[in-house]
Scaffold this motif. Structure first.
Motif, PDB file in Angstrom:
ATOM      1  N   GLY A   1      -2.736  97.689 -36.426  1.00  0.00           N
ATOM      2  CA  GLY A   1      -2.514  97.474 -34.990  1.00  0.00           C
ATOM      3  C   GLY A   1      -1.091  97.042 -34.684  1.00  0.00           C
ATOM      4  N   HIS A   2      -0.979  96.225 -33.640  1.00  0.00           N
ATOM      5  CA  HIS A   2       0.309  95.796 -33.115  1.00  0.00           C
ATOM      6  C   HIS A   2       1.181  95.133 -34.201  1.00  0.00           C
TER       7      HIS A   2
ATOM      8  N   LEU B   1      -9.485  90.169 -40.548  1.00  0.00           N
ATOM      9  CA  LEU B   1      -9.189  91.436 -39.888  1.00  0.00           C
ATOM     10  C   LEU B   1      -8.213  91.171 -38.751  1.00  0.00           C
ATOM     11  N   LEU B   2      -7.014  91.722 -38.875  1.00  0.00           N
ATOM     12  CA  LEU B   2      -6.020  91.593 -37.803  1.00  0.00           C
ATOM     13  C   LEU B   2      -6.351  92.601 -36.709  1.00  0.00           C
ATOM     14  N   THR B   3      -6.470  92.150 -35.462  1.00  0.00           N
ATOM     15  CA  THR B   3      -6.778  93.067 -34.367  1.00  0.00           C
ATOM     16  C   THR B   3      -5.761  92.865 -33.237  1.00  0.00           C
ATOM     17  N   ASP B   4      -5.952  93.605 -32.168  1.00  0.00           N
ATOM     18  CA  ASP B   4      -5.055  93.460 -31.027  1.00  0.00           C
ATOM     19  C   ASP B   4      -5.729  92.729 -29.877  1.00  0.00           C
ATOM     20  N   VAL B   5      -6.777  91.983 -30.212  1.00  0.00           N
ATOM     21  CA  VAL B   5      -7.415  91.110 -29.203  1.00  0.00           C
ATOM     22  C   VAL B   5      -7.480  89.704 -29.785  1.00  0.00           C
ATOM     23  N   GLU B   6      -7.835  88.748 -28.954  1.00  0.00           N
ATOM     24  CA  GLU B   6      -7.834  87.360 -29.408  1.00  0.00           C
ATOM     25  C   GLU B   6      -8.980  87.031 -30.372  1.00  0.00           C
ATOM     26  N   GLY B   7     -10.066  87.802 -30.222  1.00  0.00           N
ATOM     27  CA  GLY B   7     -11.256  87.547 -31.014  1.00  0.00           C
ATOM     28  C   GLY B   7     -12.445  88.073 -30.230  1.00  0.00           C
TER      29      GLY B   7
ATOM     30  N   GLY C   1     -21.971  90.222 -49.218  1.00  0.00           N
ATOM     31  CA  GLY C   1     -21.493  90.478 -50.582  1.00  0.00           C
ATOM     32  C   GLY C   1     -20.915  89.241 -51.236  1.00  0.00           C
ATOM     33  N   GLY C   2     -20.984  88.083 -50.561  1.00  0.00           N
ATOM     34  CA  GLY C   2     -20.568  86.847 -51.214  1.00  0.00           C
ATOM     35  C   GLY C   2     -19.293  86.213 -50.689  1.00  0.00           C
ATOM     36  N   VAL C   3     -18.625  86.882 -49.743  1.00  0.00           N
ATOM     37  CA  VAL C   3     -17.411  86.311 -49.170  1.00  0.00           C
ATOM     38  C   VAL C   3     -17.813  85.094 -48.331  1.00  0.00           C
ATOM     39  N   VAL C   4     -16.966  84.036 -48.353  1.00  0.00           N
ATOM     40  CA  VAL C   4     -17.373  82.787 -47.704  1.00  0.00           C
ATOM     41  C   VAL C   4     -17.243  82.852 -46.183  1.00  0.00           C
ATOM     42  N   SER C   5     -16.125  83.397 -45.700  1.00  0.00           N
ATOM     43  CA  SER C   5     -15.999  83.524 -44.247  1.00  0.00           C
ATOM     44  C   SER C   5     -15.158  84.738 -43.899  1.00  0.00           C
ATOM     45  N   ALA C   6     -15.426  85.302 -42.713  1.00  0.00           N
ATOM     46  CA  ALA C   6     -14.684  86.475 -42.254  1.00  0.00           C
ATOM     47  C   ALA C   6     -14.099  86.127 -40.900  1.00  0.00           C
ATOM     48  N   HIS C   7     -12.915  86.650 -40.604  1.00  0.00           N
ATOM     49  CA  HIS C   7     -12.197  86.234 -39.408  1.00  0.00           C
ATOM     50  C   HIS C   7     -11.647  87.435 -38.671  1.00  0.00           C
ATOM     51  N   ILE C   8     -11.889  87.473 -37.364  1.00  0.00           N
ATOM     52  CA  ILE C   8     -11.295  88.509 -36.516  1.00  0.00           C
ATOM     53  C   ILE C   8     -10.210  87.811 -35.720  1.00  0.00           C
ATOM     54  N   ILE C   9      -8.947  88.104 -36.035  1.00  0.00           N
ATOM     55  CA  ILE C   9      -7.880  87.323 -35.412  1.00  0.00           C
ATOM     56  C   ILE C   9      -6.869  88.207 -34.686  1.00  0.00           C
ATOM     57  N   ASP C  10      -6.022  87.574 -33.925  1.00  0.00           N
ATOM     58  CA  ASP C  10      -5.102  88.264 -33.025  1.00  0.00           C
ATOM     59  C   ASP C  10      -3.759  88.523 -33.727  1.00  0.00           C
TER      60      ASP C  10
ATOM     61  N   LEU D   1      -1.626  80.599 -39.420  1.00  0.00           N
ATOM     62  CA  LEU D   1      -2.322  79.675 -38.520  1.00  0.00           C
ATOM     63  C   LEU D   1      -3.807  79.624 -38.866  1.00  0.00           C
ATOM     64  N   GLU D   2      -4.366  80.782 -39.147  1.00  0.00           N
ATOM     65  CA  GLU D   2      -5.785  80.828 -39.522  1.00  0.00           C
ATOM     66  C   GLU D   2      -6.035  79.992 -40.779  1.00  0.00           C
ATOM     67  N   ILE D   3      -5.148  80.118 -41.744  1.00  0.00           N
ATOM     68  CA  ILE D   3      -5.389  79.461 -43.032  1.00  0.00           C
ATOM     69  C   ILE D   3      -4.974  77.995 -43.022  1.00  0.00           C
ATOM     70  N   PHE D   4      -3.862  77.682 -42.329  1.00  0.00           N
ATOM     71  CA  PHE D   4      -3.277  76.354 -42.478  1.00  0.00           C
ATOM     72  C   PHE D   4      -3.484  75.402 -41.303  1.00  0.00           C
ATOM     73  N   THR D   5      -4.355  75.763 -40.361  1.00  0.00           N
ATOM     74  CA  THR D   5      -4.657  74.784 -39.310  1.00  0.00           C
ATOM     75  C   THR D   5      -6.167  74.610 -39.189  1.00  0.00           C
ATOM     76  N   ASP D   6      -6.538  73.459 -38.661  1.00  0.00           N
ATOM     77  CA  ASP D   6      -7.957  73.151 -38.526  1.00  0.00           C
ATOM     78  C   ASP D   6      -8.660  74.074 -37.550  1.00  0.00           C
ATOM     79  N   GLN D   7      -8.043  74.220 -36.367  1.00  0.00           N
ATOM     80  CA  GLN D   7      -8.723  75.011 -35.346  1.00  0.00           C
ATOM     81  C   GLN D   7      -8.774  76.488 -35.705  1.00  0.00           C
ATOM     82  N   GLY D   8      -7.852  76.972 -36.563  1.00  0.00           N
ATOM     83  CA  GLY D   8      -7.768  78.386 -36.874  1.00  0.00           C
ATOM     84  C   GLY D   8      -7.399  79.170 -35.632  1.00  0.00           C
ATOM     85  N   VAL D   9      -7.505  80.492 -35.739  1.00  0.00           N
ATOM     86  CA  VAL D   9      -7.289  81.324 -34.556  1.00  0.00           C
ATOM     87  C   VAL D   9      -8.402  82.363 -34.549  1.00  0.00           C
ATOM     88  N   GLY D  10      -8.672  82.946 -33.411  1.00  0.00           N
ATOM     89  CA  GLY D  10      -9.648  84.017 -33.304  1.00  0.00           C
ATOM     90  C   GLY D  10     -11.065  83.534 -33.555  1.00  0.00           C
ATOM     91  N   THR D  11     -11.899  84.473 -34.024  1.00  0.00           N
ATOM     92  CA  THR D  11     -13.326  84.197 -34.208  1.00  0.00           C
ATOM     93  C   THR D  11     -13.683  84.237 -35.689  1.00  0.00           C
TER      94      THR D  11
END
Lengths: 297, 297, 297, 297, 297, 297
Positions: free
Chosen positions: C35-36, C213-219, C265-274, C283-293
């Motif tokens: 994406g972007h 998953l990097l997307t072009d929306v916020e989540g 398949g055993g992955v701990v968490s999945a993230h749809i981020i902007d 930001l997703e990895i190194f902050t508490d709030q994370g980004v996206g969904t």
């Protein structure tokens, strides 16, 4: 045929071998080497070449050899007479000493030296080395009409247990192990064991892919004496009825039993092949039709 | 010829290969793959089989491929015209993009896929992967009578340095590396490099035993145009005088220079062989006479 | 703010990152890059820096990339028209060749080269390398009212199986793998696979800790079109009802399915981020709030 | 500033750290920890976090600590008086016992425990463990006008030899070593050694990249007493003239000597920094300007 | 007796040790070292020699030591009075500090240094190093008639968990670990733990072959006070009834409980032996009759 | 003497052995085993125990054995007569076969089996195994007055080269190698080599610490025939003059030459000791005075 055409044909044959090389890459094959293939000079050279070739294309061959005629020769020269019970030589201590000297000190080392001269790196073992083959005294069941008192066979043994660590140690370093079928009892005594049985037990202990028994016949015949009835393949579960029907008889029975034990111990296939054909082992491994009789599950 | 006789003959040929297998066991052979052998379907299949066979008998083959005609096709379809200086294509950024897409995204992956289908485990690389091939801009020296201003070749490069770690990493795990001759400049730009030169430098960097250049001629002729004068072997130190005498001319000069550089970098022998003969690589490796012309020290 | 005060603030922020560094030390994170974030020059540089930073603080990133617009450009230039069924491009052999050349020969190598220039050591792969991505033809189920005959998609594939050995081999040696979403069929043909699905399957095969998953929306939004309703976290088991309620719709449905498959398949968490935010992965990895969904079990 | 803006700023700072992380990846940094930074609770916590962060981003920190005030406290409570010669405490056996108990049994273990609670895995050592620090008695040269007979310092030692195997053993397993500056004589006796000297010798023995001495001043001043004249960098060869000129004086002389010895032993740079600033170690490592005074070759 | 006769006798004794050397080759033996054997100079030297000898003949000894009298001495000098509940010292923070300094900073390092001087390579640990001994506060159950309020023991702890990685790390490199019985709470506080219990838990965590507790009595007597009634061996399941019958009483009860826990944790045998006999550990290991009382399953 | 006193004395002797155990830990000792020590049952048992004990205390013993009387017995029984030149048996092919069978098939395996029964793990080798001992024909220089034609010794050989890989392979896995002194010529023929020479060359090839030659005399005497003049130590450079003076004569000369060659090949010390004393090898290694004569540089 021009030189180039010959060369091209050769290349084609190497290429045909590829699927078999792939199939056995990294696998262990235990080979009982004996009979005619061990006496005839040309067959012997062919055999050594095959062994070295197998090693170079990624197969791990392990040889177990017999040694009949050489033993008889020395016994004779020393004036030692042997009696036999059910086809087995009654082996007193003096005889046992001769058997061990010939098998370990002569036959084994000749094979080791021949492989080395063909470019392999062989190491010979007796069952005493690293306690490789633990033996127990063979107990014969008297046949009908036989007297019990005659059943003392002396130092004739059976495999009690294989300790394959020393084999694994040298295989991991690229050596080809060559094993003389001498076992060692708990008493430290030497026991003479049938090489076919040692090969079968070794194959099971090493989780080999294949056990190959070199014999002086083509394989198992459907009709004894009729070459056109060679059975190219039999199943493990057919064996009892084939023996019962008299298809498998005589000296072939113990060979089939070795195959059966190896298969039950996890070996994938066992083969009774004709050692009188040069390169019969290569033919078994590198052609579709194979040679001789395959026993499988 | 009976089945058994055929089988025996096959065994014999396998056995004949043994000395060569021994000789190259564990050695690295770098192969420049291109020309006719890459276009003809049958030759291609033969080549892939040879590569996989080499791997299974303990040789580590590393392929460097070219990709001429496919590049021209796409340039043509895109209406991109090329001019040439001293036989080298002037390569602007647009052309370079097409070259890279075809070599890395098409030709390389087709070879990788073919090897995999023949039972090998191939992995493709461009010179960017792991910074494998560092490139520098090729500087042309104007020939007599040429104007200097015309010498901008664009993204045509030379090997500045090979970083062979990624190749070694995958070879150690049993993979066959396939390399597209794209280099990467310090500026991160892609450079198109002659595959022969990449192969030569790769052979030197990997301390290979052999460099083999597949060509569309038989080798080097004593008398140009006379097939009967093929030189089966020349020495490194003869090269300058052979060029001076006009024995080595035209497109053969850079090939001989690659060989020369590889040998100076420690490679044992370099071979210019005829890729139009099926299995010519096997013939080179597994027969005494070899094929084509060997350059050695 | 004085130089020292700035420096102290920086130190403080590094220190805040420590708990996250600890948490992901030695873990694998699979990242779908597209994406972007792949088009904007600044976002691209930011992304490469993030990837290299992750590697240096002990995380093992694995990239899977898409490549949409570049493909369209070349198809257009070549005058190849595409038709679409259910949003998927019907991919004949000619189109497939273009897709593969662009993804593998251009997009993949650009990313590899960029990471290398940012101080990482990247290696690019297509699904053909080491048979990494085995594909099968995608079978579309006709929607109500559609004619069945129209469902031939050509070389559009699905992941049949991931063979992650080559990825593991290079990760163990410190490389960053970059994967183009091209699969290889049993027939040796190339298949175009959606990069999200490849990333999901790769994450499962590598037992990754996170799929991003990097997307072009916020989540994912609670109310479509209302930015204030971004869902920061959903549970695996909520997905069916969220789709049923129309909260998850359109192009977000396959993305959520990828996440779902990865988690199963055993992955701990999945993230749809902007991906439009610079350093969104950090930001997703190194902050508490994370980004996206975040989707988790 | 919005949450997102703050987050972005944080990401930016992490990214700025990347070049420094790359530079010190896999390197060893020996740190003399003492003075104010060891007494102030907040500085202590900051220090421990820095150590653990260093470990997680691939640096191998090794701590050598002092322990002044705690030693005095216990000596006082036990009514043991000390005399001093040239600033060194005359250390009889009773005093030595107290020094060792405090350094090894209290200070060292408090640091180990603090690091562990901050998420690191620390292990404490005295110079006796694995014979880490071999000591020899310190021989004082009498100053002009001093009487010779007064020069018996008792168990004050110098480093005779570092045996770094035990340090390497635990570092290889991911532990952070914490070393108390107690040496062991050939007689098995304990010797009290200045922690700066131990740190310098340790850095040389471990082929460390950096030696950092935490002090209670900003660094070395061009004009003593004038904060604006801090020298950010001096060369090894300037040291003798700087001492001669009186720029380096008093307690700074031995510190500079430690730096000098470490550099001569192969350490790349040595740093005298201000331990009163929180995270001063991080600032030294992760910023361009660094803090304090760097001594280099 | 001639020199030669003496030499022969010596040889004979070495030879007698062989079966025991074989039996314990590569095995771990955890030894609680304390009491008289730690005070008497000669016994101490003998002990160190035994430890080093064990290491050289292939045994992995791990020492856990106590330290009673030294602690009392320092407490006394500092004017700190202790009260006792059920024989356990009430340990406030000030007392705990003294205990830790003496055990870790004095006793432990003296043992380490002595072993090193006898030719071993020892490394000392407290329970804080690598989080070796996690502790929890000991909760006393009031005896009949006691008031509950008096049961605050302060920093007296029990083993909550052993993390043996650091021990294994140094043993694998040929070091002899020496452990002071200080545990660390979740709060980072130090806890004083009975050395017998630490030894028992350590033996279980290390899957030791033997636990040996050195005491100042001969072992367990059938009739208390009657030396002739020493029990050379008891079974795990006899313990409850032996306590019930009053055969095992007083301070012997916790020792037997340690043995019992070790055995339940997989240790093969536990031994309560007389540390007042020089080389009693060697006698236990290298003679048939052993010394003291063996507890086994 | 009470049981306890006896036990204490035993412990003391074990402790006395410690310095020697330390000294030889991890070292290789090559031992020529022959003469009386191989015939006497009690000496034999003592020897095997010594070998196993050495292995367990960390020494790597390698045995080379002779086998004289057994060879004569079999030659006699077979009616083969031998002639001798300069004390060496003229060895035709028939004789060689007998020598090899006895040494490899009987003597070697008896030793292997005995060691195994004493708790070691022995493996026997002939010089053919892994091409361990490459031989060349021994060329005798005729003495004054002898006719040249008589100097054909047949298969009597000298060590041309030791290939110690197979020895190292099994030693690394904890086995004790036992070597029969049979060499193999380039022609694949067996050669009989003096066991002392094989031991000396083996010690040099293995970079052994010690070479020990077991003999049937006490060592080298200053005055031949006078027991009180035993030389406990001689230097390498004294040897020529000692031979010249007639101090070293007859059968002792070749033994001293073996020692000399071993020392020149890097062995630290060589010992000629009295095999008639039980445990003489242990006495040599584990006592200060040693036994017999030491040759050192």
């Amino acid at each position: 045929m021009s030189l180039m055409m010959q060369a091209l044909e050769k290349a084609g044959i190497l290429v045909e071998a590829l699927p078999y090389i792939k199939q056995f890459y990294g696998k262990t094959i235990v080979l009982k080497y004996g009979g005619h293939a061990m006496k005839d000079q040309e067959l012997k050279q062919a055999m050594m070449t095959d062994i070295v070739l197998m090693k170079y294309v990624g197969i791990n061959p392990v040889l177990v050899h017999g040694g009949g005629p050489e033993i008889n020769l020395l016994l004779e020269r020393l004036g030692i007479n042997s009696s036999f019970i059910q086809g087995l030589r009654v082996t007193d201590r003096e005889t046992m000493e001769v058997v061990e000297m010939v098998l370990v000190g002569k036959v084994n080392k000749e094979i080791v030296s021949l492989i080395n001269r063909h470019g392999g790196r062989a190491v010979g073992f007796s069952g005493k080395d690293g306690n490789l083959i633990e033996a127990q005294k063979k107990i014969l069941v008297p046949l009908n009409g036989e007297e019990e008192m005659t059943y003392e066979l002396g130092y004739v043994g059976e495999v009690a247990r294989i300790n394959p660590e020393i084999i694994q140690t040298v295989v991991d370093k690229g050596y080809i192990p060559v094993v003389a079928p001498i076992g060692v009892g708990l008493d430290g005594e030497s026991y003479n064991i049938n090489a076919d049985y040692v090969a079968g037990a070794m194959a099971a202990a090493l989780k080999a892919d294949k056990l190959i028994l070199l014999t002086d016949v083509e394989g198992i015949y459907g009709q004894y004496g009729d070459d056109t009835t060679l059975l190219s393949s039999i199943q493990l579960e057919e064996i009892p009825s084939l023996i019962h029907q008299g298809v498998i008889t005589g000296g072939m029975i113990p060979k089939v039993q070795c195959c059966s034990q190896a298969l039950q111990g996890g070996v994938v296939s066992a083969h009774i092949i004709d050692g009188r054909i040069p390169h019969s082992v290569l033919l078994e491994i590198f052609t579709d039709q194979g040679v001789g009789t395959m026993v499988s599950r």
